[in-house]
Design a protein around this motif. Sequence first.
Motif, PDB file in Angstrom:
ATOM      1  N   TRP A 324       0.927  -1.002   0.188  1.00 57.39           N
ATOM      2  CA  TRP A 324       0.188  -0.193  -0.187  1.00 57.39           C
ATOM      3  C   TRP A 324       0.841   1.279   0.036  1.00 57.39           C
ATOM      4  O   TRP A 324       1.942   1.404   0.765  1.00 57.39           O
ATOM      5  N   THR A 325       0.556   2.246  -0.773  1.00 59.90           N
ATOM      6  CA  THR A 325       1.251   3.486  -1.036  1.00 59.90           C
ATOM      7  C   THR A 325       0.240   4.442  -0.408  1.00 59.90           C
ATOM      8  O   THR A 325      -0.772   4.944  -1.056  1.00 59.90           O
ATOM      9  N   ASP A 327      -0.449   8.305   0.026  1.00 60.34           N
ATOM     10  CA  ASP A 327       0.088   9.490  -0.470  1.00 60.34           C
ATOM     11  C   ASP A 327      -0.740  10.823   0.039  1.00 60.34           C
ATOM     12  O   ASP A 327      -1.847  11.136  -0.014  1.00 60.34           O
ATOM     13  N   LYS A 332      -4.987   9.755  -0.884  1.00 58.82           N
ATOM     14  CA  LYS A 332      -5.348   8.535  -1.438  1.00 58.82           C
ATOM     15  C   LYS A 332      -4.470   7.482  -1.226  1.00 58.82           C
ATOM     16  O   LYS A 332      -3.294   7.681  -0.925  1.00 58.82           O
ATOM     17  N   THR A 334      -3.156   3.807  -2.523  1.00 63.17           N
ATOM     18  CA  THR A 334      -3.049   2.662  -3.691  1.00 63.17           C
ATOM     19  C   THR A 334      -2.456   1.391  -3.155  1.00 63.17           C
ATOM     20  O   THR A 334      -1.717   1.321  -2.375  1.00 63.17           O
ATOM     21  N   GLU A 335      -2.977   0.459  -3.959  1.00 57.06           N
ATOM     22  CA  GLU A 335      -2.651  -0.865  -3.345  1.00 57.06           C
ATOM     23  C   GLU A 335      -2.319  -1.768  -4.707  1.00 57.06           C
ATOM     24  O   GLU A 335      -2.778  -1.831  -5.707  1.00 57.06           O
ATOM     25  N   GLU A 336      -1.156  -2.677  -4.186  1.00 55.59           N
ATOM     26  CA  GLU A 336      -0.641  -3.555  -5.420  1.00 55.59           C
ATOM     27  C   GLU A 336      -0.331  -4.867  -4.740  1.00 55.59           C
ATOM     28  O   GLU A 336       0.380  -5.049  -3.808  1.00 55.59           O
TER      29      GLU A 336
END
Length: 455
Positions: A324-325, A327, A332, A334-336
């Motif tokens: 998870w990043t 920001d 927000k 973001t998930e990878e």
Amino acid sequence: MSTDTDRPLWLSGHMAPVPDEIDAVGLEVTGTLPDELTGRYFRNGPNPLPGNDSGHWFTGHGMIHGVRLNGGRAEWYRNRWVRTKKLADNSPFLRDDLTFDRAAVHANTHVIPHAGKILALVEVGFPYEMTPELETVGPCDFGGRLTTGMTAHPKQDPVTGELLFFGYGFMGPYLTYHRLSADGELVESRDIDVPGPTMMHDFAITENHVVWMDLPVVFDLELVNGSMPFRWDDGYGARLGVMPRHGDGPVRWFDIDPCYVFHVGNAHEDEQGRVVLDGARYSPAAFTAIWSETGGPVSEVPAADAKDPATAAASTGSARLHRWTLDPATGKATEEALDDRGVEFPTHDDTRTGHRHRYLYTEADGGAIVKYDLRTGSSTALELGADMAPGEAVFVPAEGARAEDEGWLMTIVSDRAGKGSELLVVNAADLSRTASVRLPRRVPAGFHGSWIPDA
């Protein structure tokens, strides 16, 4: 006659408890133990008393298994129950006056060194101090200053030596942040506002922040008479919080897709000031599967996965490594997904806790230890075989190490049929076998451990 098929999963095969405490000396070693590995490997886990079914894998009495290494020899093995008030006289955790006895716990999840003490941990209560020979000293509340439980996953700052941790509760305040000095003094406690009592098993730190995981597995009073009074709550939501470590700044929350995370790998701040978190992510259906297998109350697949029949059908109860990043500029997350292989117990070089890390090590489905190179996006695996069950792989840096993966991994590997166990020492750079210590008995599957070098 009872068979393993008649017993719950956590009382069968390689997970089955052992009935007693033993000592053995002069252990057989295959390969060569590095001379510099002089110290003790301790690993904690649940082990109910003989004839008792704890009702959930997570609630057996704590038992620590220890191996003493010295100058290329494996001098001894021993196992000891952590002699808590719960073990000694079955003291109730919740007293008749509705207060908590935080010494009446199982102390079964982790064992760590800090400030000259060895502490056996479980998240709902006080830690228990142990001797290097695994005798129980007693509960530790840091001079009366600790009034909550202590997470089994504290984080030691590699620069300051401080131990950062938290306690969560079943009634307000639901979350409290704590900071222990390098010499073992509790110097800060801070209540954190969250909407309800969730099962917050782990967290993360960066150089400047604490990262919270407020996820939809919640305490349910109606389940108190069962084994683990937590359930999935599809309406609770899922979010990650970023809190300044210094000062009293507010937590900034980032909504994420519904999931659960028992264990994080590490976290750091990138060049753009974003917080990056790696962890083993369970989808709602995967959590439901693993919770059911380990004895938790489950009624149906959570709605978040029920909307996707293919995802629900494919669920194996396994977590997947995710990143998870968060920001702060956009607010927000973001998930990878970093891999589609089922993994758990991510570990790293603890000297990089809270800082950028290149490597993570995990235990993986199918009997493997997997090393992830997060710089290249590649992974390598030591395949031990489907009939073998490795545990958490603890990284031990080599003396004077210059590379992040210069050192060894230590893990207890057990035969899934319950026949035997070994302490496996692996070269972390290439995952080649360095040495194996044959243990004198089967060691049940457990949770977390530490390498404690001689001072």
